[in-house]
Write a protein that holds these residues in place. Structure first.
Motif, mmCIF file in Angstrom:
data_model
loop_
_atom_site.group_PDB
_atom_site.id
_atom_site.type_symbol
_atom_site.label_atom_id
_atom_site.label_comp_id
_atom_site.label_asym_id
_atom_site.label_seq_id
_atom_site.Cartn_x
_atom_site.Cartn_y
_atom_site.Cartn_z
ATOM 1 N N SER A 147 10.308 4.897 2.153
ATOM 2 C CA SER A 147 9.760 6.217 1.819
ATOM 3 C C SER A 147 10.541 6.841 0.679
ATOM 4 C CB SER A 147 9.828 7.153 3.032
ATOM 5 O OG SER A 147 8.973 6.687 4.051
ATOM 6 N N SER A 181 0.863 -1.188 0.000
ATOM 7 C CA SER A 181 0.000 0.000 0.000
ATOM 8 C C SER A 181 0.893 1.230 0.000
ATOM 9 C CB SER A 181 -0.927 0.006 1.218
ATOM 10 O OG SER A 181 -0.177 0.085 2.410
ATOM 11 N N GLN A 213 1.001 5.546 0.882
ATOM 12 C CA GLN A 213 0.414 6.752 1.471
ATOM 13 C C GLN A 213 1.180 7.944 0.922
ATOM 14 O OE1 GLN A 213 0.673 6.195 5.767
ATOM 15 N NE2 GLN A 213 -1.543 6.006 5.772
ATOM 16 N N LYS A 235 2.208 11.792 1.044
ATOM 17 C CA LYS A 235 2.367 12.846 2.053
ATOM 18 C C LYS A 235 2.338 14.229 1.419
ATOM 19 C CE LYS A 235 3.417 9.551 5.007
ATOM 20 N NZ LYS A 235 2.572 9.098 6.056
ATOM 21 N N SER A 250 6.158 10.106 -0.110
ATOM 22 C CA SER A 250 5.231 8.985 0.042
ATOM 23 C C SER A 250 5.923 7.867 0.800
ATOM 24 C CB SER A 250 4.744 8.476 -1.322
ATOM 25 O OG SER A 250 5.828 7.981 -2.075
#
Length: 167
Positions: free
Chosen positions: A130, A88, A90, A92, A140
């Protein structure tokens, strides 16, 4: 820090030319000779630019895809099966310019993987990486779930599954 070996240098050249990885827009900059560290760069360009002018999230996601699995296959050797189970991402902040990601396994992590697979036959764990922009800010974070099994455990499980499907 372990320098690149001839094997990891050739692998780096090859993966950077491999169409499936090349198409992500990522570029592997470094692979440690012991496979414990890999550095990847992703630049904003015509291939990675999205509709709003930042680095496409799919490029961020796919340029990280093979790294932890390939590293672990080379660290552990032939006695193990390694698969990515899920991932997954995410976001930022928007990615602009050049992004960099550093993939690292520690000796403690590798020892734990070996210890658990020796006693349980398999081990699943989470690992994150990251993307950082040129100012050092996180753009991210990708979370990966990785499956490792001894080849003996994996074969036995596959044989059981195959027998139950044929029954």
């Amino acid at each position: 820090m372990t320098p690149e070996s001839l094997k990891t240098r050739f692998f780096r050249y090859g993966i950077n030319l491999y169409p499936m990885f090349f198409g992500t827009g990522g570029k592997v900059l470094f692979i440690a000779g012991d496979w414990m560290r890999v550095v990847v760069r992703l630049s904003l360009n015509i291939w990675t630019r999205n509709y709003v002018g930042t680095i496409f999230g799919g490029s961020q996601f796919s340029a990280t895809d093979p790294m932890y699995m390939v590293m672990l296959i080379n660290i552990l050797g032939d006695g193990y099966v390694v698969w990515d189970k899920s991932a997954s991402i995410q976001f930022k902040k928007p990615g602009k310019g050049k992004l960099k990601a550093e993939f690292i396994y520690t000796e403690d992590e590798v020892e734990q993987i070996k210890r658990v697979t020796a006693s349980e036959g398999k081990y699943e764990f989470a690992k994150s990486v990251s993307w950082f922009d040129e100012s050092g800010a996180i753009v991210s974070t990708i979370d990966k779930n990785i499956y490792v099994a001894t080849k003996a455990f994996y074969r036995a499980r596959s044989d059981r599954r195959e027998k139950s499907e044929n029954s």
